[in-house]
Design an enzyme around this catalytic site. Structure first.
Site, PDB file in Angstrom:
ATOM      1  N   ARG A 133      -5.101  -8.949  12.539  1.00 52.01           N
ATOM      2  CA  ARG A 133      -3.963  -8.038  12.669  1.00 52.01           C
ATOM      3  C   ARG A 133      -4.321  -6.755  13.421  1.00 52.01           C
ATOM      4  O   ARG A 133      -5.419  -6.225  13.271  1.00 52.01           O
ATOM      5  CB  ARG A 133      -3.389  -7.706  11.288  1.00 52.01           C
ATOM      6  CG  ARG A 133      -2.813  -8.934  10.606  1.00 52.01           C
ATOM      7  CD  ARG A 133      -2.298  -8.626   9.223  1.00 52.01           C
ATOM      8  NE  ARG A 133      -0.977  -8.048   9.183  1.00 52.01           N
ATOM      9  CZ  ARG A 133      -0.669  -6.925   8.553  1.00 52.01           C
ATOM     10  NH1 ARG A 133      -1.582  -6.218   7.936  1.00 52.01           N
ATOM     11  NH2 ARG A 133       0.577  -6.492   8.527  1.00 52.01           N
ATOM     12  N   GLU A 157      -5.633   0.884   6.563  1.00 44.81           N
ATOM     13  CA  GLU A 157      -5.162   1.327   5.244  1.00 44.81           C
ATOM     14  C   GLU A 157      -6.171   1.019   4.146  1.00 44.81           C
ATOM     15  O   GLU A 157      -5.865   0.361   3.150  1.00 44.81           O
ATOM     16  CB  GLU A 157      -3.785   0.701   4.940  1.00 44.81           C
ATOM     17  CG  GLU A 157      -2.733   1.114   5.961  1.00 44.81           C
ATOM     18  CD  GLU A 157      -1.331   0.607   5.663  1.00 44.81           C
ATOM     19  OE1 GLU A 157      -1.199  -0.455   5.032  1.00 44.81           O
ATOM     20  OE2 GLU A 157      -0.364   1.286   6.073  1.00 44.81           O
ATOM     21  N   ASN A 210      -3.481  -7.407   1.947  1.00 47.28           N
ATOM     22  CA  ASN A 210      -4.370  -6.534   1.171  1.00 47.28           C
ATOM     23  C   ASN A 210      -4.994  -7.418   0.101  1.00 47.28           C
ATOM     24  O   ASN A 210      -4.366  -7.721  -0.905  1.00 47.28           O
ATOM     25  CB  ASN A 210      -3.587  -5.388   0.525  1.00 47.28           C
ATOM     26  CG  ASN A 210      -2.965  -4.485   1.582  1.00 47.28           C
ATOM     27  OD1 ASN A 210      -3.616  -4.103   2.546  1.00 47.28           O
ATOM     28  ND2 ASN A 210      -1.687  -4.158   1.411  1.00 47.28           N
ATOM     29  N   ARG A 245       5.868  -5.266  -1.377  1.00 47.79           N
ATOM     30  CA  ARG A 245       7.123  -5.197  -0.610  1.00 47.79           C
ATOM     31  C   ARG A 245       8.014  -6.413  -0.857  1.00 47.79           C
ATOM     32  O   ARG A 245       8.719  -6.868   0.043  1.00 47.79           O
ATOM     33  CB  ARG A 245       6.854  -5.050   0.893  1.00 47.79           C
ATOM     34  CG  ARG A 245       5.822  -3.994   1.259  1.00 47.79           C
ATOM     35  CD  ARG A 245       6.144  -2.660   0.660  1.00 47.79           C
ATOM     36  NE  ARG A 245       5.124  -1.650   0.979  1.00 47.79           N
ATOM     37  CZ  ARG A 245       5.125  -0.437   0.442  1.00 47.79           C
ATOM     38  NH1 ARG A 245       6.041  -0.092  -0.456  1.00 47.79           N
ATOM     39  NH2 ARG A 245       4.217   0.434   0.768  1.00 47.79           N
ATOM     40  N   ASP A 297       5.977   0.848  12.127  1.00 47.09           N
ATOM     41  CA  ASP A 297       5.925  -0.043  10.970  1.00 47.09           C
ATOM     42  C   ASP A 297       7.317  -0.516  10.555  1.00 47.09           C
ATOM     43  O   ASP A 297       7.840  -0.060   9.546  1.00 47.09           O
ATOM     44  CB  ASP A 297       5.250   0.692   9.804  1.00 47.09           C
ATOM     45  CG  ASP A 297       4.877  -0.253   8.668  1.00 47.09           C
ATOM     46  OD1 ASP A 297       4.878  -1.477   8.904  1.00 47.09           O
ATOM     47  OD2 ASP A 297       4.575   0.234   7.561  1.00 47.09           O
ATOM     48  N   LYS A 307      -6.663  -8.468   7.685  1.00 48.85           N
ATOM     49  CA  LYS A 307      -6.327  -7.047   7.833  1.00 48.85           C
ATOM     50  C   LYS A 307      -7.628  -6.294   7.628  1.00 48.85           C
ATOM     51  O   LYS A 307      -8.150  -6.254   6.512  1.00 48.85           O
ATOM     52  CB  LYS A 307      -5.290  -6.647   6.786  1.00 48.85           C
ATOM     53  CG  LYS A 307      -4.977  -5.153   6.741  1.00 48.85           C
ATOM     54  CD  LYS A 307      -3.837  -4.844   5.753  1.00 48.85           C
ATOM     55  CE  LYS A 307      -3.534  -3.350   5.685  1.00 48.85           C
ATOM     56  NZ  LYS A 307      -2.383  -3.040   4.815  1.00 48.85           N
ATOM     57  N   GLU A 342      11.591  -4.123   3.826  1.00 47.67           N
ATOM     58  CA  GLU A 342      10.939  -2.923   3.297  1.00 47.67           C
ATOM     59  C   GLU A 342      11.665  -1.631   3.680  1.00 47.67           C
ATOM     60  O   GLU A 342      11.940  -0.797   2.816  1.00 47.67           O
ATOM     61  CB  GLU A 342       9.484  -2.876   3.787  1.00 47.67           C
ATOM     62  CG  GLU A 342       8.758  -1.611   3.354  1.00 47.67           C
ATOM     63  CD  GLU A 342       7.294  -1.598   3.775  1.00 47.67           C
ATOM     64  OE1 GLU A 342       6.841  -2.548   4.429  1.00 47.67           O
ATOM     65  OE2 GLU A 342       6.609  -0.609   3.437  1.00 47.67           O
TER      66      GLU A 342
HETATM   67  C1  GCU Z   1       3.215  -1.406   5.576  1.00 48.73           C
HETATM   68  C2  GCU Z   1       3.480  -1.642   4.123  1.00 48.73           C
HETATM   69  C3  GCU Z   1       2.241  -1.989   3.375  1.00 48.73           C
HETATM   70  C4  GCU Z   1       1.504  -3.135   4.091  1.00 48.73           C
HETATM   71  C5  GCU Z   1       1.237  -2.740   5.518  1.00 48.73           C
HETATM   72  C6  GCU Z   1       0.635  -3.864   6.339  1.00 48.73           C
HETATM   73  O1  GCU Z   1       2.554  -0.197   5.758  1.00 48.73           O
HETATM   74  O2  GCU Z   1       4.080  -0.515   3.569  1.00 48.73           O
HETATM   75  O3  GCU Z   1       2.589  -2.372   2.089  1.00 48.73           O
HETATM   76  O4  GCU Z   1       0.312  -3.429   3.443  1.00 48.73           O
HETATM   77  O5  GCU Z   1       2.436  -2.423   6.144  1.00 48.73           O
HETATM   78  O6  GCU Z   1       1.369  -4.431   7.124  1.00 48.73           O
HETATM   79  O7  GCU Z   1      -0.546  -4.147   6.235  1.00 48.73           O
END
Ligand code: GCU
Length: 697
Positions: A337, A304, A220, A178, A383, A300, A411
């Site tokens: 987070r 995701e 990530n 992003r 988000d 995190k 973003e």
């Molecule tokens: C959003 C974003 C991701 C990011 C995620 C996060 O979804 O699109 O790229 O990793 O937020 O905050 O962990």
């Protein structure tokens, strides 16, 4: 040509009249010769004053005026720079006041001792002095330090938030998740960039707005980045930390919860496994051996596709506390987070609501986290959309340290190709009253820790900078970084004051220029909202990269992001009565206001309710007519931004003038695309024509 690299630290030469007064007071700087942060203060002050005033200030360690110089201009006057303790020792600050000064706070005051008159700059610690020095330079730069002001300075300030943090989403291959302003200034091709010039210049920008912590790698955490906490890469991490330390900024790292497996060769990352706990303790010790002031970890987990404690049947308190225990002996913290939700939802399933997820996951854990854990909560429940309600997790948690997470990188708000100044949005979030313990329990007070008497808290922002010559791609996006820092320092500052400061620092004091740019910035969020997703519904973007209109882009996906438009109406029913029940996560009166179709504010209507296109808003318009009107208007306004900027031709150097002009032109074109896609979609869905008969395709 001027690229904008100096951002708000330009220090352009002041007009002679303005410079004169300052020269009298600042030709002599009294401060001790020291390295570290004090050395930074000295370097910053002397270089900036030289540039602003065209003088070479003399730095001395002695306060008393030199008798021989009695008839030179400025004789008997000085700028005295000292920690509170030293200032008290010099008799320039009362002992009691010195003792009470906040470590990061400062005093700027005109004082007198015998024959010497001085502008005293005193800081609670060297870090406080850094902030005070930049505050003084800011006032000098915008021309507010005339003779009279200098005679009677009396300023005291301190940060409201213990943690004022930037999160980088940089990967070691040099890409930035992003990121819209080039590549990482830290990493390239799997390695740290050896030349640290930009890192140092960046540290200057950050400290000048009061930032005191930063993570340099993406939340990530991929394979290479997992190794940042290993002996192989720690020396590089330490070299970067050394630079930020000089500017009072603590380095932190995003970690991979599965690092014990991926970097440690253990069979598990179970937070309750003794070998896993021992591995993290050993790593923490190794990190702090090299970086004694290391900040800690940002995590995190179970989000995701990132690993986390759920894999082992443990919860997030187990995971966070394990890391906290490892960091505790060294004073490190864990920022955990709350962006945790089911990203494999079935769009047919109308009972699951992503907006509810953070609250449902974390409220049951309230009170179980160790004192050196902070939960980092995104401003909204979804988000970083252009418009969302405030996350009800603020107000849901009362016995846990919290941080507010904002996204400085744009973003979903135009990716720094569009102008979207977010300070007004952030102000709404900070001022939002959760009513968690009666009136006045604002998000600002919860984040800072003051609402529930917590010792720590703060605000984190996802970085919008990269290696583009002007740092942020869109030059005017520098204002978002600036505004973020100023609000993290003091959430009570007004959007107007912050904007005015930034424009003056960046473009000088020409009234026409200041007024025009400030108005453009302050209008821009609403303009962007006008031509994009309407009435709080969000998400009508292209999947993946999130740029540009695509109304159904996320409609039949697994991400939990729907608008439910059909031929009759649109919106997400999140009421208790007939919908997902999300409104119950708020305290009164918000739970009732959002639940009620009559009371729900227009701008959030479709976030909370599914309504027919003919539903009448408080504004008196129907939903469908509102959509048409705002989209025609928004595209017009985007065109108007070009015209407003063009009027400044000749008042701004050509380099910066042209780069902004190009972006605004691109925005105006792209706003038309948004307008037409959205309007056409809803005209086709609803069959209801525009009352004003404008062109819809
Ligand atoms: C959003 C974003 C991701 C990011 C995620 C996060 O979804 O699109 O790229 O990793 O937020 O905050 O962990």
């Amino acid at each position: 040509s001027d690229t904008g690299y100096d951002a708000w630290l330009r220090y352009d030469r002041l007009p002679a009249g303005q410079a004169e007064a300052l020269i009298g007071w600042c030709s002599r700087i009294v401060m001790p010769e020291r390295e570290g942060m004090l050395g930074t203060v000295r370097r910053e002050l002397t270089a900036a004053l030289a540039s602003l005033l065209g003088i070479e200030p003399v730095v001395t360690d002695v306060l008393d005026a030199d008798a021989d110089a009695a008839d030179t201009p400025g004789a008997g006057r000085a700028l005295v720079v000292a920690t509170a303790e030293r200032a008290a020792g010099l008799g320039l600050l009362a002992g009691e006041e010195a003792g009470a000064l906040h470590a990061d706070g400062f005093v700027i005051r005109t004082v007198r001792r015998g024959d010497v008159r001085a502008v005293l700059l005193a800081g609670g610690t060297a870090r406080g002095l850094l902030y005070g020095a930049f505050h003084f330079l800011r006032l000098a730069s915008i021309g507010s330090l005339n003779d009279r002001a200098l005679e009677q300075l009396d300023i005291a300030d301190r940060p409201r938030n213990p943690l004022r943090m930037i999160n980088h989403w940089d990967n070691m291959d040099g890409s930035i998740e992003r990121g819209y302003a080039g590549k990482s200034i830290f990493f390239r091709d799997g390695k740290f960039i050896a030349d640290k010039t930009r890192v140092r210049d960046y540290a200057r920008l950050l400290v000048s707005i009061g930032i005191n912590a930063l993570t340099i790698n993406n939340v990530n955490v991929h394979e290479t980045e997992t190794k940042l906490i290993t002996d192989e890469l720690l020396p590089d991490v330490a070299a970067t930390a050394d630079i930020f330390r000089e500017y009072g900024i603590r380095l932190m790292l995003s970690i991979n919860f599965a690092a014990p497996i991926q970097a440690g060769g253990l069979p598990t990352a179970d937070p309750l496994d003794p070998a896993v706990r021992a591995w993290w303790r050993e790593r923490a010790a190794a990190i702090f051996r090299r970086i004694p002031d290391f900040g800690g970890f940002l995590v995190k987990a179970d989000s995701e596709f990132r690993p986390g404690p759920f894999t082992y049947g443990r919860d997030h308190a187990d995971g966070a506390n394990m890391l906290a225990e490892a960091l505790e002996p060294f004073g490190g913290i864990v920022i955990w987070r709350c962006f945790v939700y089911n990203c494999l939802q079935d769009w047919r399933d109308r009972t699951t609501d992503r907006a509810k997820a953070a609250y449902d996951h974390f409220v049951p854990l309230d009170g179980r986290f160790k004192d050196n854990v902070l939960l980092q909560i995104k401003n909204g429940p979804m988000d970083f959309q252009v418009r969302e309600p405030v996350s009800p997790l603020f107000g849901g948690l009362t016995r846990t340290n919290q941080m507010l997470e904002l996204q400085i990188t744009q973003e979903y708000t135009g990716q720094q190709r569009h102008l979207c100044y977010l300070v007004p949005q952030w102000k709404e979030v900070l001022d939002f009253d959760t009513y968690a313990c009666g009136e006045g329990t604002t998000v600002a007070r919860i984040a800072s820790g003051s609402a529930f008497g917590r010792e720590t808290g703060g605000i984190a922002g996802v970085s919008n900078i990269g290696d583009d010559p002007n740092w942020t791609g869109h030059l005017l996006a520098q204002a978002n970084l600036y505004g973020f820092g100023r609000l993290a320092w003091n959430p009570e500052l007004s959007a107007e004051d912050i904007t005015d400061e930034w424009v003056r620092l960046t473009f000088g004091g020409d009234p026409e220029t200041v007024r025009t740019i400030a108005e453009m910035l302050l209008d821009s969020w609403r303009i962007y909202e006008n031509y994009t997703a309407p009435l709080g519904v969000g998400w009508m973007v292209n999947p993946g990269h999130h740029y540009g209109p695509n109304v159904d882009g996320y409609e039949y996906s697994k991400w939990g992001t729907y608008h439910f438009a059909d031929c009759r109406g649109i919106g997400v029913d999140r009421t208790v009565k007939t919908g997902t029940g999300f409104t119950a996560q708020y305290h009164k009166p918000h739970s009732e206001i959002y639940e009620s179709l009559e009371q729900c504010p227009d701008e959030l209507l479709l976030f909370f309710h599914h309504v027919p296109y003919t539903h009448r808003l408080h504004s008196g318009k129907t939903v469908i007519q509102h959509i048409y009107d705002t989209h025609f208007e928004g595209a017009e306004q985007a065109r108007g931004l070009v015209a407003r900027w063009s009027g400044l031709k000749g008042r701004i150097d050509a380099g910066r003038f042209l780069q902004v002009l190009r972006r605004l032109e691109e925005q105006a074109e792209h706003a038309k695309e948004w307008r037409d896609v959205i309007n056409t979609y809803f005209w086709r869905k609803s069959g209801i024509p525009d009352a004003r008969g404008r062109k819809i395709y």
